[in-house]
Design a protein around this motif. Structure first.
Motif, short mmCIF file in Angstrom:
data_model
loop_
_atom_site.label_atom_id
_atom_site.label_comp_id
_atom_site.label_asym_id
_atom_site.label_seq_id
_atom_site.Cartn_x
_atom_site.Cartn_y
_atom_site.Cartn_z
N THR A 163 7.14 1.33 -4.33
CA THR A 163 6.30 0.28 -4.88
C THR A 163 6.32 -0.90 -3.92
O THR A 163 7.23 -1.05 -3.11
CB THR A 163 6.82 -0.23 -6.24
N VAL A 164 5.33 -1.75 -4.04
CA VAL A 164 5.30 -2.95 -3.20
C VAL A 164 6.46 -3.87 -3.57
O VAL A 164 7.06 -4.52 -2.73
CB VAL A 164 3.96 -3.68 -3.37
N GLN A 165 6.80 -3.90 -4.86
CA GLN A 165 7.91 -4.76 -5.28
C GLN A 165 9.21 -4.37 -4.57
O GLN A 165 9.97 -5.22 -4.11
CB GLN A 165 8.12 -4.66 -6.80
N TYR B 237 3.51 -1.63 -13.44
CA TYR B 237 2.91 -1.40 -12.13
C TYR B 237 3.03 0.09 -11.77
O TYR B 237 3.86 0.81 -12.32
CB TYR B 237 3.58 -2.26 -11.05
N LYS C 69 -0.99 -11.86 2.47
CA LYS C 69 -1.20 -10.65 1.69
C LYS C 69 -0.16 -10.50 0.59
O LYS C 69 -0.47 -10.14 -0.54
CB LYS C 69 -1.19 -9.43 2.60
N LEU C 70 1.10 -10.77 0.94
CA LEU C 70 2.18 -10.54 -0.01
C LEU C 70 2.39 -11.70 -0.98
O LEU C 70 2.81 -11.50 -2.11
CB LEU C 70 3.49 -10.28 0.75
N GLU D 297 -2.26 -5.30 -5.50
CA GLU D 297 -1.77 -4.39 -4.48
C GLU D 297 -2.81 -3.32 -4.21
O GLU D 297 -3.52 -2.90 -5.11
CB GLU D 297 -0.46 -3.73 -4.93
N GLU D 298 -2.89 -2.86 -2.97
CA GLU D 298 -3.80 -1.78 -2.61
C GLU D 298 -2.99 -0.58 -2.13
O GLU D 298 -2.11 -0.71 -1.29
CB GLU D 298 -4.77 -2.22 -1.50
N ARG E 230 -0.29 -6.97 -9.55
CA ARG E 230 1.16 -7.04 -9.42
C ARG E 230 1.82 -7.31 -10.78
O ARG E 230 1.17 -7.76 -11.72
CB ARG E 230 1.55 -8.17 -8.46
#
Length: 333
Positions: free
Chosen positions: A267-269, A231, A174-175, A181-182, A60
Motif C-alpha cells: 500500500t502507499v501508506q 484503502y 504527490k505524497l 492514490e493511483e 487515501r
C-alpha cells in the motif's frame, strides 16, 4: 568445388534459423488459474511493449471521499437556476458593475499571461541567437565552439542538483498534497531479442509486471465529514530486465511468490512509512546522491524461472501460493 558446396550448406543452415520476428503469447496464472493473457510479435532490433490495462484511483485513508456524480449534477443545476433568478432581480446598474469587474479581472489575468509569454519568447530568442553563433563558430574552430557551448550549458541547462530538487519536489507534492492514490492495474510486458542462439533457441530480455486488487483494508473510525476509513491492498509483481533463454514452442515461466496475507501486500501508506515510493518491486532511494536508484526486492521463497513444465511439476503442491507468467514463443512464418 567441395569448399563451395560446404559453404552453401552452412549458409542455408544459418538462414534456416536466422528468424527476424517471433510471435509471443503471454499467459498469467494466479493460483493455477488463468487470470490474464495477451499476444504480440517482437522483431530483432525492435523491442515490443504491452502497457498496463488501466489505473485504479482510490482515496487515501482519512481523505475526503469522491462525490456522487448524479447528485453533484443535480445540485449544480439547482445552483445555476437560483443564480439565474438572482441575476434577474438585480438592477441594471448592479449587473453592469458586476460585468465590468469581471472584465477588468479577465483583462488583468490576460496581461499577466502575455507578459510571461513575452519573457519566454525573449529567452528562447537569446538561446537561438547563441546556438547560431556556436554553429557559425564550429565552421572555423571546433575547440572555440565547444568552449562557447559550455557557456551556453552553464547559462541555460539544469544542473544535476536542479534535477534532483525537482524530483524531490514532485514526489513531495504527490505524497503530501494529493489525497488520492493511483495504482497500475493489469499486466505489463516489454520484450526484446538479445541473440538468436540456433534455430530452436533465442535469448530474450524480459521486463514483466502484474498488478491486481487483492482486498480492502478496513479501519475503525467514523466516516463523519466524508472521510474514508479503508484503502485497497494490491498484489504487485515485477521482474525487470530479466535474461531468458527460450526454446521455440516450449512454454517458459517466470514464477512469483504470492503474499501469504494482506500484511505482505503493498500500500502507499506502508511505502510512505518507510520513506520510499510505492512501486512494487522497486523503491526510490532517499539518499540525495542517488537519483531514482532501483533497489532489488528480495526474492520470494517460490520465485523461479525456466521451463514451465519443470516448474509446474516441482511446485505442484504449492500452486496456490504462486503467480506464473508463461511465455510461449514461436517463429513467424
Amino acid at each position: 568445388m567441395r569448399k563451395i558446396f560446404a559453404c552453401c550448406i552452412l549458409s542455408a543452415s544459418f538462414a534456416a534459423f536466422a528468424q527476424t520476428a517471433y510471435n509471443v503469447k503471454v499467459e498469467t496464472y494466479l493460483a493455477g488459474k488463468l487470470d490474464d493473457k495477451f499476444e504480440f510479435v517482437v522483431k530483432e532490433g525492435s523491442p515490443q511493449e504491452k502497457g498496463y490495462d488501466g489505473r485504479y484511483l482510490a482515496k487515501r485513508y482519512l481523505a475526503k471521499g469522491f462525490p456522487n456524480t448524479s447528485l453533484t449534477l443535480k445540485e449544480e443545476a439547482q445552483a445555476e437556476k437560483e443564480a439565474a433568478e438572482a441575476e434577474e432581480k438585480k438592477s441594471f446598474e448592479d449587473r453592469l458593475s458586476g460585468l465590468l469587474m469581471g472584465a477588468r479581472a479577465a483583462l488583468s489575468s490576460a496581461e499577466v499571461a502575455v507578459g510571461k509569454a513575452n519573457d519566454r519568447i525573449d529567452n528562447e530568442r537569446e538561446k537561438v541567437k547563441m546556438l547560431e553563433e556556436i554553429e557559425a563558430l564550429l565552421a572555423r574552430s571546433e575547440p572555440q565552439a565547444k568552449a562557447k557551448f559550455k557557456e551556453f550549458e552553464q547559462k541555460y541547462s539544469l544542473t544535476a542538483q536542479d534535477r534532483s530538487d525537482a524530483k524531490k519536489l514532485a514526489r513531495l507534492r504527490k505524497l503530501k498534497y494529493q489525497d488520492f492514490e493511483e495504482f497500475d492495474v493489469g499486466s505489463y510486458c516489454k520484450m526484446s531479442v538479445v541473440k538468436v542462439l540456433n534455430k530452436r533457441q533465442v535469448r530474450f530480455n524480459i521486463s514483466y509486471a502484474y498488478s491486481k486488487l487483492m482486498s480492502m483494508q478496513y479501519h475503525d473510525g467514523k466516516n463523519s465529514d466524508n472521510s474514508i476509513t479503508k484503502y485497497p491492498i494490491f498484489e504487485i509483481y515485477e521482474r525487470l530486465n530479466t535474461p531468458a533463454k527460450i526454446t521455440l514452442g516450449k512454454p517458459y515461466c517466470i514464477q512469483f511468490t504470492r503474499p501469504k496475507s494482506i500484511l505482505e501486500a503493498k500500500t502507499v501508506q506502508e511505502a510512505m512509512s518507510k520513506s520510499s515510493l510505492f512501486s512494487g518491486a522497486a523503491a526510490v532511494a532517499t539518499d540525495s546522491s542517488a537519483e531514482a536508484q532501483e533497489i532489488e526486492k528480495p526474492r520470494g521463497e517460490l520465485d523461479a524461472k525456466g521451463s514451465y513444465e519443470k516448474i509446474k511439476a516441482k511446485y505442484q503442491i504449492r500452486t496456490g501460493e504462486t503467480l506464473r507468467a508463461v511465455f510461449t514463443v514461436t517463429a513467424v512464418e
